[in-house]
Design a protein around this motif. Structure first.
Motif, PDB file in Angstrom:
ATOM      1  N   ILE A 121       0.838  -1.201   0.000  1.00 29.78           N
ATOM      2  CA  ILE A 121       0.000   0.000   0.000  1.00 29.78           C
ATOM      3  C   ILE A 121       0.874   1.251   0.000  1.00 29.78           C
ATOM      4  O   ILE A 121       0.632   2.203  -0.755  1.00 29.78           O
ATOM      5  CB  ILE A 121      -0.933  -0.003   1.231  1.00 29.78           C
ATOM      6  N   ALA A 179      -3.400   2.228  -3.990  1.00 27.59           N
ATOM      7  CA  ALA A 179      -3.187   2.162  -2.545  1.00 27.59           C
ATOM      8  C   ALA A 179      -4.521   2.084  -1.811  1.00 27.59           C
ATOM      9  O   ALA A 179      -4.686   1.308  -0.874  1.00 27.59           O
ATOM     10  CB  ALA A 179      -2.389   3.367  -2.071  1.00 27.59           C
ATOM     11  N   LEU A 236      -6.095  -1.381  -2.320  1.00 25.10           N
ATOM     12  CA  LEU A 236      -5.413  -2.383  -1.502  1.00 25.10           C
ATOM     13  C   LEU A 236      -5.762  -2.214  -0.026  1.00 25.10           C
ATOM     14  O   LEU A 236      -5.961  -3.191   0.698  1.00 25.10           O
ATOM     15  CB  LEU A 236      -3.900  -2.280  -1.704  1.00 25.10           C
ATOM     16  N   ALA A 237      -5.852  -0.964   0.417  1.00 22.24           N
ATOM     17  CA  ALA A 237      -6.161  -0.701   1.824  1.00 22.24           C
ATOM     18  C   ALA A 237      -7.538  -1.218   2.214  1.00 22.24           C
ATOM     19  O   ALA A 237      -7.765  -1.617   3.361  1.00 22.24           O
ATOM     20  CB  ALA A 237      -6.058   0.799   2.110  1.00 22.24           C
ATOM     21  N   TYR A 270      -5.539   5.949   4.141  1.00 22.57           N
ATOM     22  CA  TYR A 270      -5.798   5.756   2.717  1.00 22.57           C
ATOM     23  C   TYR A 270      -7.286   5.709   2.368  1.00 22.57           C
ATOM     24  O   TYR A 270      -7.641   5.900   1.200  1.00 22.57           O
ATOM     25  CB  TYR A 270      -5.109   4.480   2.228  1.00 22.57           C
TER      26      TYR A 270
END
Length: 300
Positions: A243, A251, A254-255, A273
């Motif tokens: 991330i 990012a 993914l977070a 994020y």
């Protein structure tokens, strides 16, 4: 009532896996998770996971699902079959494993065999062939190294999906039409990684560590999802590092996976994020829907 009709399988499959329905999420991880529904669960579908007596309701449905799998009465297609397989996994393993092994033996569709093998690995089945199947399938898929089907144009200019030079070149190198290449890059390859990722077995960590480096965001999302499912602290560290090194849009995607993690670092990363995440609501839904998710017993 959840699961009362086979056509609710799409809603419960998505609800079991995620707690933050959004178009962004469906576009990324949702696609990688087979796109068994056209969009994330709506509020009515999420509300359907609530019951005045969830424990009793779950026990009744899991016993019914196991019986249906044993009788080969699992609806039509892999969506319905997966629904019953996932529910049957909640029955004690000593009863479920022989039924699923027998179902595996009489199944011939590769996607379905992968699903059954994945659940058996999650339940701690010691038969090596189930792990080998999902491991080899994922390794072969990842070796294809598909480009990101949603990559932008040069200098970050917007472009239509599956129109990048990288994807066109990848399609040509494999003698695929653009349509075939687009389907493989956005669905097919991630679908073949999914059984390994969803097993929750800690043996997936080295494979998914490499998958996190993929240029394809859907494979990255699948890898992050699978690493979080292991519950392993080092695996969570890998996701957090990915991330921190990802572009802003990736990012955030993914977070989103960290919502399912109990690691104390997860909420801090999510705040950074995904600041618009409603954590009380996310936690409440996660608690309510957790009992419907496939149990992961391997290595526990």
């Amino acid at each position: 009532m959840i699961g009362s009709e086979p056509d609710l399988s799409r809603a419960i499959l998505l609800a079991m896996r995620r707690i933050q329905p959004s178009f962004r999420y469906v576009l990324s991880l949702g696609i990688a998770l087979v796109l068994r529904a056209a969009a994330g669960p709506c509020e009515a579908q999420i509300a359907a996971t609530k019951s005045s007596d969830d424990a009793v309701d779950l026990q009744r449905k899991t016993e019914s699902a196991l019986d249906r799998v044993q009788r080969n009465d699992v609806g039509q297609g892999i969506v319905d079959a997966t629904y019953y397989i996932e529910l049957a996994a909640h029955v004690e393993p000593r009863r479920t494993i022989p039924v699923l092994e027998a179902y595996f033996a009489r199944s011939h569709e590769m996607d379905l065999r992968g699903e059954i093998a994945s659940v058996l690995v999650s339940l701690g089945d010691k038969d090596r062939r189930f792990w080998d199947l999902i491991f080899n399938q994922a390794q072969a898929a990842l070796s294809e190294d598909p480009p990101d089907p949603f990559d932008t144009g040069q200098a970050g200019e917007p472009s239509a999906p599956c129109s990048s030079e990288a994807l066109l070149s990848w399609a040509k190198s494999r003698n695929l039409s653009l349509e075939e290449a687009c389907t493989e890059a956005s669905l097919g390859i991630a679908q073949r990684v999914r059984p390994l990722a969803e097993s929750g077995d800690r043996r997936v960590i080295p494979v998914l560590k490499e998958a996190l480096k993929s240029r394809n965001r859907l494979i990255q999302m699948m890898a992050a999802h699978g690493l979080v499912l292991t519950g392993d602290g080092d695996a969570i560290t890998l996701v957090i590092e990915a991330i921190e090194h990802a572009q802003q849009d990736r990012a955030r995607d993914l977070a989103d996976n960290l919502i399912e993690s109990d690691d104390p670092r997860a909420q801090s990363v999510l705040h950074q994020y995904s600041p618009d995440t409603n954590f009380p609501e996310a936690h409440q839904f996660r608690t309510q829907s957790a009992q419907w998710r496939r149990p992961i017993l391997t290595g526990r």
